[in-house]
Enzyme design. Structure first.
Site, PDB file in Angstrom:
ATOM      1  N   PHE A  38      50.303   2.540  62.677  1.00  0.00           N
ATOM      2  CA  PHE A  38      49.448   1.475  62.137  1.00  0.00           C
ATOM      3  C   PHE A  38      50.256   0.376  61.454  1.00  0.00           C
ATOM      4  O   PHE A  38      49.735  -0.335  60.595  1.00  0.00           O
ATOM      5  CB  PHE A  38      48.404   2.056  61.172  1.00  0.00           C
ATOM      6  CG  PHE A  38      47.531   3.120  61.778  1.00  0.00           C
ATOM      7  CD1 PHE A  38      46.807   2.864  62.930  1.00  0.00           C
ATOM      8  CD2 PHE A  38      47.438   4.380  61.203  1.00  0.00           C
ATOM      9  CE1 PHE A  38      46.007   3.846  63.502  1.00  0.00           C
ATOM     10  CE2 PHE A  38      46.637   5.362  61.774  1.00  0.00           C
ATOM     11  CZ  PHE A  38      45.921   5.094  62.916  1.00  0.00           C
ATOM     12  N   ILE A  51      52.389   5.397  70.128  1.00  0.00           N
ATOM     13  CA  ILE A  51      52.066   5.813  68.762  1.00  0.00           C
ATOM     14  C   ILE A  51      50.659   6.415  68.700  1.00  0.00           C
ATOM     15  O   ILE A  51      49.984   6.352  67.680  1.00  0.00           O
ATOM     16  CB  ILE A  51      52.258   4.640  67.775  1.00  0.00           C
ATOM     17  CG1 ILE A  51      51.331   3.454  68.088  1.00  0.00           C
ATOM     18  CG2 ILE A  51      53.700   4.153  67.815  1.00  0.00           C
ATOM     19  CD1 ILE A  51      51.374   2.345  67.013  1.00  0.00           C
ATOM     20  N   ARG A 102      42.163  -7.860  81.143  1.00  0.00           N
ATOM     21  CA  ARG A 102      41.962  -6.645  81.945  1.00  0.00           C
ATOM     22  C   ARG A 102      42.179  -5.412  81.070  1.00  0.00           C
ATOM     23  O   ARG A 102      43.139  -5.334  80.316  1.00  0.00           O
ATOM     24  CB  ARG A 102      42.964  -6.660  83.104  1.00  0.00           C
ATOM     25  CG  ARG A 102      42.982  -5.409  83.928  1.00  0.00           C
ATOM     26  CD  ARG A 102      43.881  -5.586  85.136  1.00  0.00           C
ATOM     27  NE  ARG A 102      43.214  -6.389  86.156  1.00  0.00           N
ATOM     28  CZ  ARG A 102      43.862  -7.085  87.087  1.00  0.00           C
ATOM     29  NH1 ARG A 102      45.179  -7.113  87.110  1.00  0.00           N
ATOM     30  NH2 ARG A 102      43.190  -7.773  87.990  1.00  0.00           N
ATOM     31  N   ASN A 139      43.197   0.839  80.940  1.00  0.00           N
ATOM     32  CA  ASN A 139      42.649   2.192  81.042  1.00  0.00           C
ATOM     33  C   ASN A 139      41.437   2.267  80.108  1.00  0.00           C
ATOM     34  O   ASN A 139      41.590   2.311  78.892  1.00  0.00           O
ATOM     35  CB  ASN A 139      43.716   3.221  80.642  1.00  0.00           C
ATOM     36  CG  ASN A 139      43.207   4.653  80.717  1.00  0.00           C
ATOM     37  OD1 ASN A 139      42.020   4.931  80.509  1.00  0.00           O
ATOM     38  ND2 ASN A 139      44.109   5.577  81.008  1.00  0.00           N
ATOM     39  N   VAL A 182      43.975  -4.290  72.682  1.00  0.00           N
ATOM     40  CA  VAL A 182      42.725  -3.888  72.031  1.00  0.00           C
ATOM     41  C   VAL A 182      42.946  -3.059  70.762  1.00  0.00           C
ATOM     42  O   VAL A 182      42.018  -2.861  69.990  1.00  0.00           O
ATOM     43  CB  VAL A 182      41.803  -3.081  72.976  1.00  0.00           C
ATOM     44  CG1 VAL A 182      41.315  -3.937  74.114  1.00  0.00           C
ATOM     45  CG2 VAL A 182      42.479  -1.826  73.482  1.00  0.00           C
ATOM     46  N   GLU A 192      44.308  -3.413  67.921  1.00  0.00           N
ATOM     47  CA  GLU A 192      44.040  -3.987  66.609  1.00  0.00           C
ATOM     48  C   GLU A 192      42.721  -4.754  66.591  1.00  0.00           C
ATOM     49  O   GLU A 192      42.068  -4.852  65.552  1.00  0.00           O
ATOM     50  CB  GLU A 192      45.206  -4.882  66.191  1.00  0.00           C
ATOM     51  CG  GLU A 192      46.486  -4.071  66.090  1.00  0.00           C
ATOM     52  CD  GLU A 192      47.664  -4.821  65.512  1.00  0.00           C
ATOM     53  OE1 GLU A 192      48.544  -4.155  64.945  1.00  0.00           O
ATOM     54  OE2 GLU A 192      47.743  -6.061  65.627  1.00  0.00           O
TER      55      GLU A 192
END
Ligand code: MOS
Length: 736
Positions: free
Chosen positions: A246, A473, A620, A623, A695, A697
């Site tokens: 984070f 992470i 895009r 996943n 995405v 954050e």
């Protein structure tokens, strides 16, 4: 590969593997306990000793004396290192405070010594026997008190400009028929990731090996080199598995330095993990902010003037929390100003935490937007849509967004959530003892393309191996990289081996600023393009017509298996994606809309989140399964920011008192309802050949304000100081 013109059609567009909800390829190793984390490298350092860090007991001042005699006689103690015995050390430019104190102490719990012993318990017992006497100096720990002395911070590539101004803000604000001038506060917050900072260090001669928990491998090598004053070539950093970061692991912390120093002194490999309280006070945190927001609009709801000023604090030489950054780009308005001011505080170093800038910035801005919508008697969704902009509002139409569908997010999110059922007047909906309310907020987070390299090889069995120093992470890097290589080389995901987190591999973007997914896969794409060309060349195939599919390489009617094509020795290629000016020519960002329903107990003021929906536009989606997990985690963290998280400062001693997971509250499962996450189907050709953005954050941005706005809608109490605890609700309810 240079990426300086928008992507055209390419292999990734096939989306046979990329864009599919592939399970984590590292999932089995992690869930079966066989993925070795930094503190568990028994395999490579079986004879490791244990290091325990003694932290400073004062926040500011000097070490006068260190008495090690008793500690040195303590059972099992092998070595003790302090600033007096560490040898000459430098300070990495990236670190605001030194990782090892002495004689000056810059913040509470700054490392003063590491005790190395045969066991962890012996090391900890030894550390308690060290006697340190300090000359304590007076420090400043209170942002509100230090605010008056705040200065314009230095500008750098991460913080951007301190101030911006367009048009005549004061004049336009003064004359606006509808206006708001309000101040909001966000507290200090801590990352609270599961795995604490940990390192196993071993020396072979003058060469250092570190197994550590780190987001940015190349930065770790650089910063250890600057601190230990040894060449980068002598430092090998590995961080294949990271139990969350984070932002707290963007830079090496004291565990890495003290493990290295302890290992050098004890002539043994040494493991150091920070105890949880040390994670709070020895490392970094998200700094508290005070934010003043002024918005002026005409009666139809068009913003005429928007101003956002933010104050935060840090140690001398540190930087600001850039909480006004998103206000430069999110809404239209001809007259604008933003400013960041930095106060000197003697707390531990303030630094990046998930969506630095936007996360706390939107906590304030998106309440202000709700307050304005109410003044205008407008629906908060419609107010935002009316003030959408398709270009950078500080620059004008000559700097359009690469792709911006905030409106799509707001409309889709509202629809999925059932926003039309909201009653605009607060305090009108009751469900038993619960006052029920709905709130929403926009999400915004910049997209930062970062240079990233990778090596991709195919062996004689047709197995593809990717190597890059990228880290995972907990985000899914292993998996999206495998998907990228599988798509490019025409093999299934289980024919791809991904090797990450090793400084001997090509330097990647690393994991930070939600740039990792897009940038690192783009680097893998570049290496695959080169490898495809090499394979086509070897076969004499036209590189423009060659197709890699089903484990075969085809051109016209000729088809060769990938294994045969590369030959017994295999083939490999390395490349780096380098981004040109597309993020300057175009504003690049990711967008979303958060919707929350809360219940506020009419008697106790207890707040429960009952329902959450979010719709996101982030290019895009590589996943959808791992992206959804990222957003669910981020939305959860946003609820923590709204209702619980606050690192409480002891103003007498200058440290965070609630420095453990018992007292620093974060949401648990019972606090979080079902979360609906929806991604708009889009591709941003200006972000990279992957046409993806980030995405990780984005998901936290705006959540807390959506909850705060829902609380207001439920019970009519407008709380402008986070977190929204029940004492604040009760106080407000008494006066409603
Ligand atoms: Mo992020 S706060 O840049 O890891």
């Amino acid at each position: 590969m240079k990426f300086d013109t928008p992507a055209t059609a390419n292999v990734i567009d096939k989306m046979t593997v990329v864009g599919q909800p592939v399970d984590r390829i590292d999932g089995k190793a992690k869930t079966t306990g066989t993925a070795p984390y930094a503190y568990e490298r028994h395999d490579v350092a079986p004879n490791a000793a244990y290091g325990y860090i003694l932290g400073a007991a004062i926040a500011k001042g000097r070490i006068e004396q260190i008495d090690l005699a008793q500690a040195q006689r303590s059972p099992g103690v092998l070595a003790i290192v302090t600033y007096k015995t560490a040898g000459k050390l430098g300070k990495a430019q990236a670190h605001t405070a030194k990782l090892l104190a002495g004689p000056e102490v810059q913040h509470f719990d700054q490392a003063v010594a590491v005790v190395v012993a045969e066991t962890f318990e012996q090391a900890r017992a030894g550390a308690k026997l060290i006697k340190v006497s300090y000359a304590k100096a007076k420090g400043g720990y209170d942002l509100a008190a230090a605010k008056a002395g705040a200065i314009k911070p230095q500008e750098n590539e991460f913080s951007g400009h301190a101030d911006t101004a367009v048009g005549d803000f004061s004049g336009a604000f003064a004359h606006a028929p509808v206006k708001l001038d309000a101040t909001y506060t966000t507290p200090d917050q801590c990352h609270a990731m599961m795995e604490p900072h940990a390192t196993t260090a071993a020396w072979t001669g003058d060469k250092l090996t570190l197994w550590t928990s780190n987001q940015m491998i190349a930065w770790a090598v650089r910063d250890m080199s600057q601190t230990l004053l040894i060449p980068k070539e002598n430092i090998h950093v590995m961080s294949p598995y990271v139990g969350g970061g984070f932002g707290s692991k963007l830079w090496v912390r004291s565990d890495a330095l003290m493990a290295a120093l302890g290992a050098r002194a004890a002539r043994r490999p040494v493991k150091v993990a920070l105890a949880r309280p040390q994670v709070f006070n020895n490392t970094t945190h998200r700094p508290a902010t005070i934010q003043r927001i002024r918005i002026g609009a005409d009666r139809a709801g068009k913003i005429l003037a928007i101003g956002h000023e933010s104050w935060s604090g840090d140690l001398a030489g540190g930087g600001p929390e850039t909480a006004a950054n998103q206000t430069r780009l999110l809404y239209a308005g001809a007259n604008r100003m933003t400013a960041h001011r930095l106060a000197t505080l003697d707390l531990p170093e303030g630094n990046a935490m998930r969506a630095p800038g936007e996360a706390p910035g939107l906590m304030a801005l998106e309440i202000a937007m709700d307050e304005m919508a109410e003044k205008l008697r407008m629906d908060p969704v419609e107010f935002r849509i009316l003030n959408d902009t398709q270009f950078d509002p500080e620059v004008g139409p000559k700097r359009p967004f690469s792709h911006r569908d905030l409106i799509g997010c707001l409309r889709t999110g509202a629809e999925r959530f059932g926003w039309s059922r909201r009653v605009p007047t607060p305090g009108q909906v009751r469900d038993g003892r619960w006052l029920v309310g709905m709130g929403m907020a926009a999400a915004f987070r910049g997209n930062v393309p970062m240079k990233s390299a990778a090596r991709v090889g195919v062996d004689g069995k047709g197995v593809v191996t990717v190597a890059t120093d990228m880290t995972d992470i907990g985000t899914g890097s292993y998996t999206v990289i495998a998907q990228t290589a599988a798509e490019m080389m025409g093999v299934p995901v289980d024919k791809v081996i991904v090797l990450l987190g090793d400084s001997r591999f090509p330097v990647s973007a690393g994991s930070g600023g939600q740039w990792g997914g897009n940038s690192a896969t783009a680097g893998v794409y570049a290496a695959c393009v080169k490898l495809r060309e090499a394979i086509a060349g070897k076969l004499g195939f036209d590189p423009d017509k060659v197709v890699f599919e089903d484990g075969k390489v085809r051109s016209g009617r000729r088809s060769v298996s990938l294994a045969k094509a590369v030959g017994a020795a295999g083939l490999s290629a390395e490349d780096v994606i380098e981004f040109g000016d597309l993020d300057k020519t175009y504003a690049q960002a990711t967008f979303g809309g958060h919707f929350a329903e809360v219940g506020v107990d009419a008697d106790t003021g207890e707040i429960r989140v009952r329902k959450m929906s979010g719709a996101f536009a982030a290019g895009r989606i590589l996943n959808p399964k791992s992206a959804r997990s990222q957003v669910i985690g981020a939305m959860t963290m946003g609820v923590g920011a709204a209702l619980m998280e606050e690192a409480v400062i002891d103003q007498r001693f200058g440290y965070f008192v609630n420095h453990d997971m018992a007292e620093y509250q974060v949401p648990v499962h019972a606090d979080i309802p079902h979360q609906d996450v929806f991604f708009l189907d889009e591709a941003d050709a200006k972000s990279s050949p992957m046409k993806a953005k980030g995405v990780g954050e984005l998901g936290i941005c705006g959540v807390a304000a959506a909850v705060a706005n829902a609380v207001y809608n439920a019970c009519g109490v407008r709380i402008r100081e986070y977190p929204l605890t029940l004492d604040k609700v009760l106080k407000g309810m008494a006066s409603v």
